[in-house]
Design an enzyme around this catalytic site. Structure first.
Site, PDB file in Angstrom:
ATOM      1  N   ASN A  65      -1.047   6.654  -2.150  1.00 25.86           N
ATOM      2  CA  ASN A  65      -0.481   5.550  -1.370  1.00 25.86           C
ATOM      3  C   ASN A  65      -0.614   5.781   0.130  1.00 25.86           C
ATOM      4  O   ASN A  65      -0.779   4.836   0.901  1.00 25.86           O
ATOM      5  CB  ASN A  65       0.981   5.331  -1.758  1.00 25.86           C
ATOM      6  N   GLU A 106       4.594   1.503  -6.943  1.00 18.29           N
ATOM      7  CA  GLU A 106       5.440   0.614  -7.741  1.00 18.29           C
ATOM      8  C   GLU A 106       5.751   1.164  -9.124  1.00 18.29           C
ATOM      9  O   GLU A 106       6.799   0.887  -9.700  1.00 18.29           O
ATOM     10  CB  GLU A 106       4.784  -0.773  -7.888  1.00 18.29           C
ATOM     11  N   THR A 160      -4.920   1.810 -11.709  1.00 13.57           N
ATOM     12  CA  THR A 160      -5.630   3.062 -11.496  1.00 13.57           C
ATOM     13  C   THR A 160      -4.671   4.234 -11.342  1.00 13.57           C
ATOM     14  O   THR A 160      -4.966   5.337 -11.775  1.00 13.57           O
ATOM     15  CB  THR A 160      -6.530   2.951 -10.245  1.00 13.57           C
ATOM     16  N   ASP A 161      -3.508   4.015 -10.722  1.00 11.05           N
ATOM     17  CA  ASP A 161      -2.552   5.106 -10.533  1.00 11.05           C
ATOM     18  C   ASP A 161      -1.805   5.467 -11.807  1.00 11.05           C
ATOM     19  O   ASP A 161      -1.568   6.633 -12.087  1.00 11.05           O
ATOM     20  CB  ASP A 161      -1.521   4.715  -9.463  1.00 11.05           C
ATOM     21  N   ALA A 212       0.817  -1.209   0.000  1.00 10.79           N
ATOM     22  CA  ALA A 212       0.000   0.000   0.000  1.00 10.79           C
ATOM     23  C   ALA A 212       0.852   1.261   0.000  1.00 10.79           C
ATOM     24  O   ALA A 212       0.497   2.273  -0.608  1.00 10.79           O
ATOM     25  CB  ALA A 212      -0.916   0.004   1.223  1.00 10.79           C
ATOM     26  N   ASP A 252      26.651  33.263 -25.350  1.00  9.90           N
ATOM     27  CA  ASP A 252      27.510  33.838 -26.369  1.00  9.90           C
ATOM     28  C   ASP A 252      26.675  34.845 -27.164  1.00  9.90           C
ATOM     29  O   ASP A 252      25.446  34.842 -27.096  1.00  9.90           O
ATOM     30  CB  ASP A 252      28.032  32.718 -27.281  1.00  9.90           C
TER      31      ASP A 252
END
Length: 951
Positions: A736, A300, A779-780, A296, A342
């Protein structure tokens, strides 16, 4: 395979060309060059072999976070065995599938990122001009072979080690090999076999650059056999320093891992200590809980998402002519607080333009800028730089014609148009005469009359060059035309042109030109004089004999008793977009410094025109910098924005002084001698058009268009990419955090919520491990990737640069992450409590369900909360409803997330894999309402934050 002499510098040019089997006048045939390329391999420096695909795939599993998931597989499998091994171990198989899918995604995205960088690097590939079958062709330097005939000119990068066969005032910068900053004079004469590398004047080497003159050389070594190849192994052993972003991501990962382990160990130990009956099932359940907490807490997909977002940002920059070589350098670019630029080609057009012509009869103004031959040449009677209404006529017209035509003839440049785009092939200053002559409309008058037969090349010591022509109007006699520094040229003149004739050059005429030169220099114009002389019959005959005898004849003795035609004032005009880019940089809190080798007056004028410094502001020269110690220099760079006549070591010291003051420094450069300063800077920027390959290799970023405005646009893009990284970090970490609070709170409050009534062992998880994996991976990932390409909702250039000491995730962001995570977790647990019997919350008329259904509702609530959190996370202070629909990818990711969640809840096969049950409309309505609490809470938090900011 062709084997050249072991010491080609000790052999004659004829012996070397014979040994390698080539004709210096024709070169290799295309077929022979292709055969040799196949036999000898590409002209590339040795490098480490690429990592095989299978090893890169296995590397995806070499992560502590993956080890946690593997532990979850083992524990789940053990639990399945202890429970009788009935059916299939669904949890273990699902986690294994998720790990494999995550590895595949990481492998694919890593490969795409590498391919993108490789494709962008190809845009800056070095090229060389060679003779192939008697024709001049431009080929990638990697395709050079032994026996190729290189054609070298000023500014060229030498693509391979080669033996000179011809040279004309050739000087080569070899500092990359020998460490000597001064350019080395080259000839075609052989030297001793034991001569040191720095003294082999008949050789040119890969990685060096031509500072002056022209030459022709036959390639004697390529790839690993070059002198540069001999030191390639040492370069490979140098470890690159990680960028601030990569260091902080590593720190975040370590910190998350430590927190995860501590929470998991404490929780598991507490459960085991409080257990009434310590059985194998109790131990397995406690370990599963610990792994669930770990799963949780860990995002990842973070490494893969970060790589993809950076790769996409780099590709967007490439579309806008900024080629970033390292993905993580994007973050450093967005943090730039000083840009050292320059002048020539970056802030200016690098298109030298003649603006004024001074002759004995008066001044003339040339209108129009750049290489497009559109404009007029008009008299300027009062010398104010504004053209008069009258046209050039009489003596004045004749004199201006000689100046512009003579300057055009005393050049090796060519003016060309391709699809309506005009360009100069050769020296830009010489091209300026060709353009001005076309504006005057006299360029066709000399065609068929003159034929060039000889030249005296320019050298920095002489400060002039000359060409010799035969003249059809004076049969048997030749004309010499000289072009160079006006003061040097006047010393060689005895007469001055008046109309079509000439008269003696007296002191009054000399003062006339001296005053004009001083006035033009005061206006930051570069001045060049043009003079000529009709050679006597005897001199012409001597030249003819020398030319017939062959060899490198010296005609510099003819540069005497010249007739002064006039002086031109030349300027490299500022790019029209540069002033706006400088203003934008200043608005963003970025200092812009001009560091140039040009004259202080020119540097000061261009800097004032562009808004870099005020008119009349101090200009520090390289000579002044050399007298300063480090303390004085540090004080000077804090107040001075324009530097002129600087050397490479001065650039290094300026960068060091700025960095010591805490600045993130961007430095531009094009020459090989700029490479050390570019490497020393935080962001080295090489010129893609005029830059040498050595400079491009030392740089972090390459400008495909050599334009200062591109740097500022890249800084803005870097800031936007960094903001987007913060967005998806805020989203992933708060999501998370919500999962951790859900799992941990569910265990702590199990008795209050009625969860413990559904277990015989006393341990019941509010969410199972596979559900958490589903959230993290599926979902993430989509919303996080969409945030990586999110348009700016804030004015990224309206704030000061980020300080090197500022954290990517600061205290304020951590506070927001924890608060949003807490709201997510509490909303999820509240949903679970609502649908479970015996809980804390009892809503009248609400159905009471079994554990699987209640857990599914909680699972869905957490998914919806995270999807609502996507619009929250786009800014820490701007309302989620601002610019709500500008990112179609984000809304697509949200829609996909909703559809996938409906599928995992309602599809029977997925129900078995993820321990879900179907929900009715009441369940879905409650899940949606509870999930939206995240949005309303964050909106309230942002209102308070904006109010505090205003006060």
């Amino acid at each position: 395979m062709t084997i050249p002499p072991t010491a080609p510098w000790s052999e004659t040019a004829e012996a070397v060309t014979s040994a390698v089997g080539t004709d210096p006048a024709v070169g290799l045939s295309p077929e022979e060059a292709a055969r040799r390329l196949t036999a000898d391999g590409p002209n590339e420096l040795p490098s480490k072999p690429p990592t095989p695909a299978w090893r890169r795939f296995l590397a995806q599993f070499q992560d502590p976070l993956v080890y946690l998931l593997i532990a979850a597989i083992l524990i789940s499998a053990i639990a399945w065995v202890l429970e009788g091994a009935h059916g299939v171990p669904v949890d273990s198989l699902v986690i294994l599938a998720v790990i494999t899918l995550n590895a595949v995604l990481g492998f694919v995205q890593e490969s795409k990122a590498a391919d993108a960088v490789a494709a962008l690097s190809a845009m800056t590939e070095a090229q060389s001009t060679v003779l192939r079958g008697g024709s001049r062709v431009l080929v990638p330097s990697r395709e050079l072979v032994v026996g190729d005939v290189l054609l070298l000119g000023e500014g060229d990068q030498v693509g391979a080690d080669a033996r000179l066969t011809q040279s004309a005032a050739l000087r080569v910068i070899e500092s990359s090999l020998t460490g000597e900053a001064d350019a080395v004079a080259k000839t075609s004469q052989a030297v001793g076999a034991d001569t040191d590398l720095a003294d082999r004047t008949c050789m040119v080497y890969r990685g060096t650059s031509v500072a002056q003159g022209t030459g022709r050389a036959v390639v004697t070594a390529t790839g690993a056999n070059t002198e540069m190849g001999a030191i390639a192994q040492m370069l490979d052993s140098v470890e690159e320093e990680p960028t601030p972003l990569s260091r902080e991501i590593t720190q975040i990962s370590k910190m998350l891992g430590l927190i995860v382990v501590i929470i998991a160990v404490v929780t598991v130990a507490t459960l085991l200590l409080l257990a009434d009956d310590l059985t194998s099932h109790t131990v397995i359940d406690a370990l599963l809980l610990g792994v669930s907490l770990a799963v949780a807490a860990v995002p990842e997909g973070l490494p893969a998402i970060l790589s993809v977002v950076l790769a996409l940002g780099v590709q967007r920059m490439a579309l806008h002519q900024a080629v970033v070589k390292k993905l993580t350098s994007v973050e450093t670019l967005g943090s730039a607080s000083v840009i050292c630029s320059d002048k020539t080609g970056t802030l200016t057009r690098s298109e030298m333009t003649i603006q004024e012509v001074v002759t004995l009869s008066g001044d003339a103004v040339v209108t129009g800028i750049g290489y497009v031959p559109e404009g007029e040449v008009s008299p300027d009677a009062d010398g104010d730089g504004v053209p008069d209404v009258e046209e050039l006529v009489g003596d004045h017209l004749a004199e201006v014609t000689v100046v512009l035509s003579g300057g055009a003839m005393a050049s090796d440049a060519e003016l060309a148009a391709d699809a309506g785009v005009w360009s100069v092939i050769g020296d830009p200053t010489e091209g300026a005469f060709l353009v001005a002559e076309r504006k005057l409309g006299t360029n066709g008058h000399r065609e068929g009359r003159f034929e060039r037969v000889g030249e005296v090349p320019f050298t920095s010591e002489r400060k002039l060059m000359s060409v010799i022509y035969t003249d059809a109007h004076h049969e048997g006699r030749m004309t010499i035309i000289s072009k160079g520094a006006p003061d040097v040229l006047l010393e060689r003149c005895t007469h001055v042109r008046r109309g079509a004739g000439e008269e003696e050059l007296d002191d009054g005429v000399r003062r006339h030109f001296a005053d004009a030169i001083a006035a033009m220099s005061g206006r930051a114009l570069r001045t060049l004089g043009v003079a000529s002389r009709l050679l006597t019959a005897e001199e012409s005959a001597t030249v003819s004999k020398a030319l017939a005898a062959g060899g490198d004849a010296d005609f510099s003795g003819l540069e005497r008793d010249l007739v002064m035609a006039g002086v031109v004032g030349i300027i490299d005009p500022p790019r029209p977009e540069a002033a706006a880019a400088v203003a934008e940089a200043h608005r963003a809190g970025i200092r812009v410094l001009m560091i140039t080798g040009d004259h202080p007056a020119t540097a000061g004028r261009i800097a004032a025109d562009l808004g870099i410094a005020e008119a009349g502001a101090s200009v520090l020269t390289g000579r002044e910098l050399s007298t300063m110690d480090d303390a004085a220099l540090s004080e000077a760079v804090a107040r001075t924005s324009v530097y002129a006549r600087v050397a490479p070591e001065h650039k290094m010291r300026i960068v060091a002084a700025l960095k010591s003051q805490g600045h993130t420094v961007s430095m531009t450069g094009d020459g090989v001698n700029d490479a050390p300063a570019l490497r020393r800077a935080d962001i080295g920027v090489a010129m893609g058009i005029t830059g040498t390959q050595v400079t491009k290799e030392a740089a972090t970023m390459v400008l495909a268009d050599d334009n200062f405005a591109t740097i500022v646009a890249a800084v803005a893009e870097g800031r936007r990419i960094f903001d987007n990284i913060k967005k998806f970090l805020r989203y992933l970490l708060s999501s998370n955090m919500g999962e951790v609070i859900t799992v941990f709170g569910g265990v702590v409050l199990a008795g209050v919520m009625g969860l413990s009534d559904h277990s015989t062992s006393g341990v019941v998880l509010p969410l199972v491990a596979t559900q958490i994996l589903w959230i993290n991976l599926v979902t993430d990932s989509g919303p996080a990737l969409a945030m990586g390409v999110d348009p700016s909702v804030e004015d990224v250039m309206g704030r000061a640069p980020r300080k090197p000491t500022d954290r990517v995730i600061d205290a304020s962001m951590w506070a927001g992450v924890i608060m949003i995570g807490a709201v997510m977790g509490l909303a999820t647990l509240a949903t679970l409590d609502i649908f479970l019997p015996g809980g804390l919350i009892d809503v009248a008329g609400m159905s009471v369900d079994d554990l699987t259904t209640a857990r599914t509702a909680a699972f869905t609530t957490l998914v919806f909360a995270q999807l609502f959190n996507t619009v929250n996370s786009r800014s820490e202070s701007v309302s989620a409803f601002s610019h709500l629909f500008v990112n179609r990818w984000l809304w697509g990711a949200i829609a996909l997330g909703v559809m996938l969640q409906v599928a995992v809840v309602e599809v029977p096969l997925l129900q078995t894999a993820f321990s879900t049950a179907s929900l009715d409309l009441t369940h879905w309505a409650v899940c949606l309402a509870m999930g939206s609490l995240v949005l309303w809470f964050d909106e309230l938090r942002k209102v308070v934050r904006r109010a505090r900011a205003r006060s």
